[in-house]
Motif scaffolding. Sequence first.
Motif: not given
Length: 185
Positions: A127-129, A151-152, A156
């Motif tokens: 996930t983004e976090n 993944y952000h 990134k």
Amino acid sequence: MKNNLKLTALSLIVGSFLFTFLMSASCKNMAAHKNLPDSFLPMQVGNYWKMSATSYTEIQDTLRIDGKLYYKFYSLVGGDATSTNYYRIDEQNRLVEGYIDEPKKVYVKASFNAKLGDIFYTLNDKTENDYQVKVVSKTDSDMVFEFDMVYHPNLKGSKHTEKYIKGKGWADEWKEVKINGIVYK
């Protein structure tokens, strides 16, 4: 008479097993406490890391999350911002954060058994976090971890590092650190 002898023998056997069990548990407990100062983040209620009277982190208590013992870390920043985090060193010598409201969720903040160059993920869910963490420095006395939100979409490549010193915890500009009853200035 025979019943008394049987009862006495049974009592001695049960007592012997109980004594052995208690001594074994006590020795394991003493060994665990003896090794606390060798940790990269020693955890004992009363330990603290202070920059000033209005900026510090202290271990205030313990509690169980999903049946596992965590330490309550309370932080005051600048005299008005606070945070409470729950940490433990798990069986794999990883620093993990737990959450009261999500007891099954675990966030890996550090892996002290990792080797130089090893990579792991904080959530391992893409996930983004979920940070990718790389061990960028490791000696007998300290470890440095590099964090990247791979993944952000916007963050990134915006890396930061966290350093731990064996026996003292977080490396920062602390004015005073108290570990297991010993104050370092």
